[in-house]
Design a protein around this motif. Structure first.
Motif, PDB file in Angstrom:
ATOM      1  N   GLU A  66       0.828  -1.206   0.000  1.00 13.67           N
ATOM      2  CA  GLU A  66       0.000   0.000   0.000  1.00 13.67           C
ATOM      3  C   GLU A  66       0.867   1.262   0.000  1.00 13.67           C
ATOM      4  OE1 GLU A  66      -2.894   0.096   3.058  1.00 13.67           O
ATOM      5  OE2 GLU A  66      -3.913  -1.741   2.412  1.00 13.67           O
ATOM      6  N   THR A  67       2.000   1.204   0.680  1.00 12.60           N
ATOM      7  CA  THR A  67       2.895   2.359   0.732  1.00 12.60           C
ATOM      8  C   THR A  67       3.847   2.386  -0.446  1.00 12.60           C
ATOM      9  OG1 THR A  67       2.793   2.377   3.155  1.00 12.60           O
ATOM     10  CG2 THR A  67       4.630   3.564   2.139  1.00 12.60           C
ATOM     11  N   PHE A  68       4.279   1.202  -0.895  1.00 15.23           N
ATOM     12  CA  PHE A  68       5.268   1.110  -1.963  1.00 15.23           C
ATOM     13  C   PHE A  68       4.613   0.475  -3.184  1.00 15.23           C
ATOM     14  CE2 PHE A  68       7.550   1.124   2.070  1.00 15.23           C
ATOM     15  CZ  PHE A  68       8.413   2.195   1.882  1.00 15.23           C
ATOM     16  N   SER A  69       4.198   1.327  -4.113  1.00 18.57           N
ATOM     17  CA  SER A  69       3.361   0.925  -5.241  1.00 18.57           C
ATOM     18  C   SER A  69       4.190   0.449  -6.435  1.00 18.57           C
ATOM     19  CB  SER A  69       2.497   2.119  -5.670  1.00 18.57           C
ATOM     20  OG  SER A  69       1.875   1.869  -6.913  1.00 18.57           O
ATOM     21  N   SER A  70       3.633  -0.533  -7.149  1.00 14.99           N
ATOM     22  CA  SER A  70       4.226  -1.036  -8.388  1.00 14.99           C
ATOM     23  C   SER A  70       3.611  -0.403  -9.629  1.00 14.99           C
ATOM     24  CB  SER A  70       4.032  -2.551  -8.476  1.00 14.99           C
ATOM     25  OG  SER A  70       4.554  -3.209  -7.361  1.00 14.99           O
ATOM     26  N   GLY A  82       8.872   8.746 -20.059  1.00 17.40           N
ATOM     27  CA  GLY A  82       7.518   8.752 -19.534  1.00 17.40           C
ATOM     28  C   GLY A  82       7.205   7.497 -18.740  1.00 17.40           C
ATOM     29  N   ALA A  83       5.938   7.339 -18.411  1.00 13.76           N
ATOM     30  CA  ALA A  83       5.501   6.195 -17.614  1.00 13.76           C
ATOM     31  C   ALA A  83       5.565   4.909 -18.439  1.00 13.76           C
ATOM     32  CB  ALA A  83       4.082   6.413 -17.110  1.00 13.76           C
ATOM     33  N   ASP A  84       5.754   3.805 -17.752  1.00 14.53           N
ATOM     34  CA  ASP A  84       5.741   2.499 -18.412  1.00 14.53           C
ATOM     35  C   ASP A  84       4.339   2.246 -18.956  1.00 14.53           C
ATOM     36  OD1 ASP A  84       5.538  -0.411 -18.798  1.00 14.53           O
ATOM     37  OD2 ASP A  84       7.496  -0.480 -17.817  1.00 14.53           O
ATOM     38  N   PRO A  85       4.222   1.852 -20.237  1.00 13.12           N
ATOM     39  CA  PRO A  85       2.884   1.644 -20.818  1.00 13.12           C
ATOM     40  C   PRO A  85       2.091   0.529 -20.144  1.00 13.12           C
ATOM     41  CG  PRO A  85       4.611   0.885 -22.317  1.00 13.12           C
ATOM     42  CD  PRO A  85       5.285   1.657 -21.230  1.00 13.12           C
ATOM     43  N   GLY A  86       2.783  -0.346 -19.434  1.00 16.38           N
ATOM     44  CA  GLY A  86       2.067  -1.411 -18.732  1.00 16.38           C
ATOM     45  C   GLY A  86       1.584  -1.008 -17.358  1.00 16.38           C
ATOM     46  N   GLY A  87       1.872   0.218 -16.934  1.00 12.22           N
ATOM     47  CA  GLY A  87       1.497   0.669 -15.600  1.00 12.22           C
ATOM     48  C   GLY A  87      -0.001   0.568 -15.347  1.00 12.22           C
ATOM     49  N   GLY A  88      -0.371  -0.132 -14.282  1.00  7.47           N
ATOM     50  CA  GLY A  88      -1.779  -0.318 -13.931  1.00  7.47           C
ATOM     51  C   GLY A  88      -2.508  -1.327 -14.789  1.00  7.47           C
ATOM     52  N   ARG A  89      -1.762  -2.039 -15.693  1.00  3.67           N
ATOM     53  CA  ARG A  89      -2.446  -2.921 -16.636  1.00  3.67           C
ATOM     54  C   ARG A  89      -1.910  -4.356 -16.632  1.00  3.67           C
ATOM     55  NH1 ARG A  89      -2.423   0.431 -22.212  1.00  3.67           N
ATOM     56  NH2 ARG A  89      -4.056  -1.062 -22.764  1.00  3.67           N
ATOM     57  N   THR A  90      -0.683  -4.562 -16.155  1.00  4.62           N
ATOM     58  CA  THR A  90      -0.091  -5.895 -16.221  1.00  4.62           C
ATOM     59  C   THR A  90       0.123  -6.461 -14.820  1.00  4.62           C
ATOM     60  OG1 THR A  90       2.210  -5.156 -16.160  1.00  4.62           O
ATOM     61  CG2 THR A  90       1.136  -5.220 -18.320  1.00  4.62           C
ATOM     62  N   LEU A  91       0.369  -7.755 -14.781  1.00  5.62           N
ATOM     63  CA  LEU A  91       0.589  -8.432 -13.507  1.00  5.62           C
ATOM     64  C   LEU A  91       1.673  -7.761 -12.681  1.00  5.62           C
ATOM     65  CD1 LEU A  91       0.356 -12.064 -14.839  1.00  5.62           C
ATOM     66  CD2 LEU A  91      -0.848 -11.274 -12.802  1.00  5.62           C
ATOM     67  N   ALA A  92       2.781  -7.410 -13.328  1.00  8.42           N
ATOM     68  CA  ALA A  92       3.919  -6.857 -12.586  1.00  8.42           C
ATOM     69  C   ALA A  92       3.709  -5.408 -12.181  1.00  8.42           C
ATOM     70  CB  ALA A  92       5.190  -6.983 -13.422  1.00  8.42           C
ATOM     71  N   LEU A  93       2.855  -4.688 -12.901  1.00 10.51           N
ATOM     72  CA  LEU A  93       2.737  -3.241 -12.720  1.00 10.51           C
ATOM     73  C   LEU A  93       1.355  -2.829 -12.243  1.00 10.51           C
ATOM     74  CD1 LEU A  93       5.291  -3.558 -14.595  1.00 10.51           C
ATOM     75  CD2 LEU A  93       4.764  -1.292 -15.456  1.00 10.51           C
ATOM     76  N   THR A  94       0.802  -3.616 -11.333  1.00 17.18           N
ATOM     77  CA  THR A  94      -0.494  -3.259 -10.751  1.00 17.18           C
ATOM     78  C   THR A  94      -0.432  -3.436  -9.242  1.00 17.18           C
ATOM     79  OG1 THR A  94      -1.188  -5.508 -11.337  1.00 17.18           O
ATOM     80  CG2 THR A  94      -2.060  -3.710 -12.681  1.00 17.18           C
ATOM     81  N   ASP A  95      -1.292  -2.724  -8.556  1.00 12.55           N
ATOM     82  CA  ASP A  95      -1.467  -2.877  -7.121  1.00 12.55           C
ATOM     83  C   ASP A  95      -2.808  -3.570  -6.873  1.00 12.55           C
ATOM     84  OD1 ASP A  95       0.906  -1.443  -6.601  1.00 12.55           O
ATOM     85  OD2 ASP A  95      -0.166   0.472  -6.762  1.00 12.55           O
ATOM     86  N   ALA A  96      -3.026  -3.959  -5.615  1.00 10.85           N
ATOM     87  CA  ALA A  96      -4.325  -4.521  -5.237  1.00 10.85           C
ATOM     88  C   ALA A  96      -5.404  -3.449  -5.428  1.00 10.85           C
ATOM     89  CB  ALA A  96      -4.286  -4.986  -3.791  1.00 10.85           C
ATOM     90  N   LEU A 224     -10.839  -8.566 -20.610  1.00 11.45           N
ATOM     91  CA  LEU A 224      -9.619  -7.790 -20.812  1.00 11.45           C
ATOM     92  C   LEU A 224      -9.594  -7.261 -22.237  1.00 11.45           C
ATOM     93  CD1 LEU A 224      -6.838 -10.011 -19.151  1.00 11.45           C
ATOM     94  CD2 LEU A 224      -8.126  -8.128 -18.129  1.00 11.45           C
ATOM     95  N   SER A 225      -9.127  -6.041 -22.403  1.00 11.49           N
ATOM     96  CA  SER A 225      -9.005  -5.485 -23.751  1.00 11.49           C
ATOM     97  C   SER A 225      -7.884  -6.214 -24.489  1.00 11.49           C
ATOM     98  CB  SER A 225      -8.687  -3.992 -23.688  1.00 11.49           C
ATOM     99  OG  SER A 225      -7.355  -3.790 -23.230  1.00 11.49           O
ATOM    100  N   PRO A 226      -7.920  -6.234 -25.831  1.00 11.62           N
ATOM    101  CA  PRO A 226      -6.815  -6.850 -26.579  1.00 11.62           C
ATOM    102  C   PRO A 226      -5.454  -6.284 -26.184  1.00 11.62           C
ATOM    103  CG  PRO A 226      -8.666  -6.454 -28.045  1.00 11.62           C
ATOM    104  CD  PRO A 226      -9.018  -5.814 -26.734  1.00 11.62           C
ATOM    105  N   ASP A 227      -5.376  -4.958 -25.974  1.00  7.66           N
ATOM    106  CA  ASP A 227      -4.091  -4.363 -25.590  1.00  7.66           C
ATOM    107  C   ASP A 227      -3.617  -4.887 -24.237  1.00  7.66           C
ATOM    108  OD1 ASP A 227      -3.919  -2.911 -27.888  1.00  7.66           O
ATOM    109  OD2 ASP A 227      -4.411  -0.973 -26.995  1.00  7.66           O
ATOM    110  N   ASP A 228      -4.549  -5.037 -23.290  1.00 14.15           N
ATOM    111  CA  ASP A 228      -4.165  -5.561 -21.980  1.00 14.15           C
ATOM    112  C   ASP A 228      -3.718  -7.020 -22.083  1.00 14.15           C
ATOM    113  OD1 ASP A 228      -4.719  -3.145 -20.898  1.00 14.15           O
ATOM    114  OD2 ASP A 228      -6.340  -3.797 -19.592  1.00 14.15           O
ATOM    115  N   VAL A 229      -4.352  -7.789 -22.953  1.00 14.32           N
ATOM    116  CA  VAL A 229      -3.933  -9.182 -23.166  1.00 14.32           C
ATOM    117  C   VAL A 229      -2.513  -9.206 -23.730  1.00 14.32           C
ATOM    118  CG1 VAL A 229      -4.369 -11.325 -24.441  1.00 14.32           C
ATOM    119  CG2 VAL A 229      -6.287 -10.032 -23.472  1.00 14.32           C
ATOM    120  N   ILE A 230      -2.258  -8.368 -24.721  1.00 10.33           N
ATOM    121  CA  ILE A 230      -0.931  -8.335 -25.354  1.00 10.33           C
ATOM    122  C   ILE A 230       0.138  -7.946 -24.335  1.00 10.33           C
ATOM    123  CG2 ILE A 230       0.482  -7.124 -27.079  1.00 10.33           C
ATOM    124  CD1 ILE A 230      -2.216  -6.783 -28.677  1.00 10.33           C
ATOM    125  N   LEU A 231      -0.125  -6.904 -23.547  1.00 11.51           N
ATOM    126  CA  LEU A 231       0.853  -6.459 -22.553  1.00 11.51           C
ATOM    127  C   LEU A 231       1.111  -7.538 -21.513  1.00 11.51           C
ATOM    128  CD1 LEU A 231      -0.335  -2.763 -22.059  1.00 11.51           C
ATOM    129  CD2 LEU A 231       1.860  -3.495 -23.018  1.00 11.51           C
TER     130      LEU A 231
END
Length: 400
Positions: A66-70, A82-96, A224-231
């Motif tokens: 919660e304090t240290f976000s991915s 800029g920001a990583d395009p997978g931010g908030g969309r992929t397994l590695a780059l999402t928070d709960a 999931l959107s096609p883009d989210d599946v691809i990422l």
């Protein structure tokens, strides 16, 4: 509290890629652990960040998602990128809760039961790769052995036709190499293009594979959107190959440098599970992991503000002398071995069991067949702050 060590402070620059290819980053990490474990690293071509180097601090921060976000990225990037395009969309780059929802779609594929069911096919893949390397005699252990085992396995799990495995091998070799940035980017775009076509095929005609799971999966009742599946396909491919490739090769380099440990393993194959754990600790292939503070917090009297980048230096944590006895010694019988090479907490590596089995099968195959592995030239280390280990490891393979 600072250590009263008389050791002079080294010049600290943890973002110089040459340090990992030609220098010794452990000198800097060791000093920071003792004297400045929450160090503000000034900006270079990369933004400034807080550097955590102690095991317990990194483990605690991993646990506090919660304090240290991915969600804003997990790797240092130049500000102009800029920001990583997978931010908030992929397994590695999402928070709960999004991370748990995405993970829930694919978790079963990486369970102990699923990996055991796949183990026979994984063993066949490993045998074939070792056969081809033996037929060559002299080979690059990185590209001819260590890279192919995890890539072929994750391709099989993702439903990539076997006829395309070599094509993806070529692309990943280019995309993750230390060569020309434009060539790497072009290769990565081709990987995304490949998964764009594959996810469309799987959405229309699902099979029993990971891409089909993502292409037909829903979160909160929404596909999931096609883009989210691809990422996420790209995320799984990278996560399923890169660190295992370097751990397998880095482990072999460690065995070549410590032949007594390979002999000990040959004499007592029951040590293979603990040997795999020591290889993971020793190689610690993910050099750094980035988090972004979501609120003001304090560690060892240093105030970290909301929005500040915080970087975990995993090889440093895994050589922390307050946690590991003789941390700079490679010993396959090490127990306990609670390393952080696979992360911890909310983002503990999804493929941790898969990686362990792949390493066990590879080293086990070499041991069972009494393959003699000898250095055939000097190893070349990666010129990178993202992953560390051999880029090339020339060896001779013979049956003894």
């Amino acid at each position: 509290m600072q250590n009263e060590s008389a050791d002079p402070a080294p010049q600290i620059n943890l973002v110089d890629p040459g340090l990992y290819a030609h220098g010794d980053p452990f000198v800097q990490w060791r000093w920071l652990r003792a004297n400045d474990p929450v160090y503000w690293h000034p900006p270079t071509e990369l933004p400034g960040f807080w550097a955590l180097t102690r095991y317990e601090d990194i483990r605690t921060a991993y646990r506090d998602a919660e304090t240290f976000s991915s969600a804003r990225g997990i790797l240092l990037r130049p500000a102009e990128h800029g920001a990583d395009p997978g931010g908030g969309r992929t397994l590695a780059l999402t928070d709960a809760p999004r991370h748990r929802q995405l993970r829930g779609l694919v978790d079963e594929w990486f369970s102990v039961r699923s990996i055991r069911a796949l183990e026979h096919e994984m063993s066949d893949i490993t045998k074939n790769i070792v056969d081809k390397a033996l037929a060559q005699g002299s080979c690059d252990f990185v590209s001819d052995v260590a890279a192919r085992v995890p890539l072929y396995v994750i391709c099989k799990m993702m439903g990539v036709p076997e006829s395309d495995w070599e094509y993806l091998y070529d692309l990943t070799s280019q995309a993750f190499a230390a060569g020309d940035p434009l060539e790497r980017r072009f290769a990565h775009l081709n990987i995304l293009g490949y998964f764009e076509e594959l996810q469309a095929e799987k959405a229309a005609r699902p099979g029993d594979d990971l891409v089909s799971v993502l292409a037909t999966g829903s979160v909160d009742g929404e596909r999931l959107s096609p883009d989210d599946v691809i990422l996420n396909c790209d995320n799984l491919l990278v996560g399923g190959t890169e660190n295992t490739r370097i751990a397998a090769a880095g482990g072999m380099l460690a065995f070549l440098e410590h032949p007594d440990q390979w002999q000990q393993l040959a004499d007592d194959p029951a040590l293979l599970p603990s040997a795999v754990e020591e290889v993971m600790r020793w190689t610690s292939t993910a050099t750094h992991i980035l988090r972004t503070a979501t609120r003001r917090t304090e560690i060892h009297g240093k105030t970290i503000e909301a929005g500040d980048p915080v970087v975990f230096w995993l090889p440093s944590a895994n050589r922390d002398e307050t946690v590991f006895d003789s941390p700079d010694t490679f010993t396959i019988a090490r127990k306990p071995n609670r390393h952080l090479a696979l992360g911890f907490g909310e983002h503990f590596c999804l493929g941790s069991m898969l990686a362990r089995v792949e390493l066990r099968l590879l080293y086990g195959e070499l041991l069972d067949r009494k393959v003699r592995v000898e250095a055939d030239g000097a190893a070349t280390l990666l010129d990178s702050i993202v992953v560390n280990g051999p880029e090339k490891l020339p060896v001779k393979l013979t049956l003894s």
